[in-house]
Design an enzyme around this catalytic site. Structure first.
Site, PDB file in Angstrom:
ATOM      1  CG  HIS A 399      -1.003  -2.716   3.691  1.00  0.00           C
ATOM      2  ND1 HIS A 399      -2.008  -2.616   4.622  1.00  0.00           N
ATOM      3  CD2 HIS A 399      -1.451  -3.615   2.766  1.00  0.00           C
ATOM      4  CE1 HIS A 399      -3.009  -3.417   4.288  1.00  0.00           C
ATOM      5  NE2 HIS A 399      -2.691  -4.036   3.149  1.00  0.00           N
ATOM      6  CD  GLU A 400      -0.166  -4.008  -0.902  1.00  0.00           C
ATOM      7  OE1 GLU A 400      -0.292  -5.246  -0.952  1.00  0.00           O
ATOM      8  OE2 GLU A 400      -1.132  -3.243  -0.757  1.00  0.00           O
ATOM      9  CG  HIS A 403      -0.669  -8.581   2.437  1.00  0.00           C
ATOM     10  ND1 HIS A 403      -1.675  -9.029   3.246  1.00  0.00           N
ATOM     11  CD2 HIS A 403      -1.094  -7.396   1.916  1.00  0.00           C
ATOM     12  CE1 HIS A 403      -2.681  -8.154   3.224  1.00  0.00           C
ATOM     13  NE2 HIS A 403      -2.341  -7.149   2.438  1.00  0.00           N
TER      14      HIS A 403
HETATM   15 ZN   LIG Z   1      -3.601  -5.549   2.000  1.00  0.00          ZN
END
Ligand SMILES: [Zn+2]
Ligand SMILES: *[C@@H]1O[C@H](CO)[C@@H](O)[C@H](O)[C@H]1NC(C)=O
Ligand SMILES: *[C@@H]1O[C@H](CO)[C@@H](O)[C@H](O)[C@H]1NC(C)=O
Ligand SMILES: [Ca+2]
Length: 593
Positions: A399-400, A403
């Site tokens: 997820h990170e 980004h």
């Molecule tokens: Zn996030």
């Protein structure tokens, strides 16, 4: 002002620019989703940033470009000419900034300009395929006034003002001079400076009015999580560690992930605790990183810390390698120190601080422009005893990391183009959707809940599991009318993409080698191509509607529209049908679908 006279006289423009006349339109309050975002900074200061509305036009098989029949076949010139003709503005108001190429399209990124000074938040992107224009995104504006082009406030004073307001220090990244469009379409001249605070974990780009000295806007490079080696397709410690031999994909990482004998530091990522010198040493020669995680001990136990640094190193490298295969490479603004002469800016591998002391029960990722390292911070979670380590839950790391992928691919590497509320929400959604994609082990499409390990609950950290069942997950596009937080908005987008994925895998099956072979015809391969390709077509600060259109056009570009109806049906099933608008659901599909 001569430059913009044509804006006022053109009838055509009334339609093209309708979206940017924010004050004139009696839109529902939720329309601000696309153009605004409120932030409260750790020091109590609140900011509402403004992002001019963007639009995306897609052209199916493509339009002939203006220079197609002329002597100059330069796509830079063609892009500038196209934008000036389409918007009926002077060529001097358009500046070519950069371009990038994938295996099927070339994208030109442009900015509005005045007196040769670029506008930070009025930008455009033109995609070419086979010498035709296939899409055009832009957020150009019709200024009501433009400030004088020579600063009357020095850059030193601007830095001092930004440091004070944002409670951080100038980080020596070279300042720039850029125009900035404000909400009333007046244009101010700004010094743009980066301000960081390592302890607080903040990293801003500040826009300081070069005539008044006031901080008028910010780009917040850090995407906060807000979450209420384990093989990539497994999720966490609970699913078991495995020793994986030579996981690097040499097509994406030609020199491997690191050198024999070197610790968790390589060309794509460095993982450490506290300072970058605190990495994990190899447990044995030949790139062995074998540490026996002990679930009964705290994360600070040496083997557990080493397992965390090793797992984060593995996951971030794996995401680097598979997104590389689908087009997130050097020339498309990825994160690497050495770019091997393949374009883009280097010296920007991802830095991962595991067990970061600046927070708990969370994680975040700071994405600056191409050429500066992405900064991931993974925190501990104290909902259990022993505490749990976010670096050991793969969906959180993915997820990170995502980004960084999305912030770099939308808008051509500036990291400024997912900063509105709606676009920032999609940023959160893509991050969950990437984790969803990377954990699949067969053609089955089970419900997916991120964050189950760190909070020790099968319900995870989102409101509903992502699901093909509307009774399990009822979220649709229309929910945006009541949602005003990026993670909540992201849940809607991730659920839509979960359904797009299910439709594509249902239609084309599933490939077990999708992470290393992007040439397959299977649905998960198609999904990842469209995921990455569409990011490159979207305008700066896209909406759900322009993002959907970018997926449809990406399919036209790569597969001649073979999945057009499959995609429309999936989008329409969650409210993004052809007549969806202003956060109102519509379930209709184009005729013939
Ligand atoms: Zn996030
Ligand atoms: C996680 O939850 C399970 C089931 O509720 C419980 O038995 C276990 O003790 C919990 N683990 C931790 C580390 O809190
Ligand atoms: C995919 O196709 C390209 C172009 O034909 C080729 O260069 C590449 O080696 C293929 N990749 C794999 C993993 O088969
Ligand atoms: Ca780079």
């Amino acid at each position: 002002m001569v430059v913009f006279n044509k804006f006022f006289t053109s009838v055509v423009l009334a339609a093209v620019f309708a979206a940017s006349s924010v004050s004139a339109a009696p839109w529902p309050a939720s329309s601000k989703h696309a153009t605004h975002r409120k932030r409260s900074l750790p020091n109590g200061v609140t900011f509402e940033t403004f992002h001019p509305a963007s639009s995306l036009e897609t052209f199916g098989a493509g339009l002939d470009h203006p220079l197609a029949k002329s002597a100059s076949q330069d796509l830079k010139d063609a892009a500038v000419t196209f934008v000036t003709e389409r918007l009926n503005i002077e060529a001097s108001a358009v500046k070519h900034r950069t371009d990038s190429a994938t295996d099927i399209i070339t994208n030109a990124f442009l900015t509005q300009q005045h007196d040769n000074i670029p506008f930070a938040n009025a930008v455009a992107n033109v995609a070419f395929k086979n010498n035709k224009i296939v899409s055009f995104g832009h957020s150009f504006v019709k200024p009501t006034s433009i400030a004088a082009s020579t600063p009357t406030v020095s850059v030193e004073d601007a830095i001092a003002a930004a440091e004070k307001k944002l409670d951080g220090k100038f980080n020596d990244h070279p300042p720039t001079l850029e125009f900035l469009v404000k909400e009333d379409n007046s244009v101010v001249l700004t010094h743009v400076v980066q301000i960081q605070n390592e302890e607080a974990g903040t990293w801003f780009e500040a826009f300081v009015d070069a005539h008044s000295g006031e901080v008028v806007s910010i780009t917040d490079f850090v995407d906060e999580a807000s979450f209420r080696v384990i093989p990539i397709e497994r999720n966490s410690v609970n699913d078991g560690f495995q020793t994986i031999q030579d996981p690097a994909d040499l097509a994406a990482s030609p020199n491997g992930w690191n050198n024999d004998g070197s610790p968790t530091t390589g060309n794509n990522v460095i993982t450490f605790k506290g300072t970058q010198s605190s990495t994990t040493e190899q447990s044995g020669s030949g790139n062995q990183f074998i540490f026996n995680f002990d679930a009964s001990r705290q994360p600070s136990f040496q083997a557990n810390l080493d397992a965390a640094r090793t797992n984060a190193f593995y996951v971030v490298n794996t995401v680097h390698d598979f997104t590389y295969r689908y087009g997130f490479n050097e020339a498309n603004f990825n994160f690497q120190n050495d770019n091997f002469g393949r374009g883009g800016r280097g010296n920007d591998r991802v830095t991962v601080s595991v067990q970061d002391s600046s927070g708990l029960n969370n994680a975040n990722f700071g994405t600056p422009p191409d050429g500066q390292s992405g900064q991931m911070r993974m925190f501990l979670w104290d909902r259990t005893n022993p505490m749990r380590d976010g670096a050991l839950e793969n969906d959180i790391v993915v997820h990170e990391n995502t980004h960084g992928v999305t912030n770099r691919l939308v808008g051509g590497g500036t990291a400024r183009c997912l900063r509105g509320l709606e676009s920032g929400g999609m940023g959160e959604g893509w991050s969950d959707a990437m984790a969803d994609w990377s954990e699949k082990t067969s053609s089955a499409v089970p419900d997916f809940s991120p964050g189950t390990y760190v909070i020790n609950s099968s319900s995870g950290i989102r409101s509903f599991p992502y699901s093909t069942s509307s009774s399990v997950n009822p979220l649709t596009y229309g929910d945006l009318s009541r949602l005003d937080e990026v993670h909540d908005i992201g849940e809607v987008w991730a659920n839509i993409l979960h359904n797009v994925y299910a439709a594509l895998v249902g239609a084309h099956g599933w490939s077990a080698t999708a992470r290393t072979n992007p040439n397959g015809t299977q649905g998960n391969v198609v999904h990842m191509h469209l995921f990455i390709d569409s990011l490159q077509l979207m305008p700066c600060n896209p909406t759900f509607l322009s993002a959907r259109d970018a997926w449809i056009q990406a399919d036209e570009n790569r597969y001649d529209g073979a999945n057009r109806c499959t995609l429309w049906r999936a989008f329409a099933s969650r409210g993004l049908g052809v007549n969806a608008a202003n956060h109102r659901d519509d379930s209709s599909v184009p005729s013939g679908c």
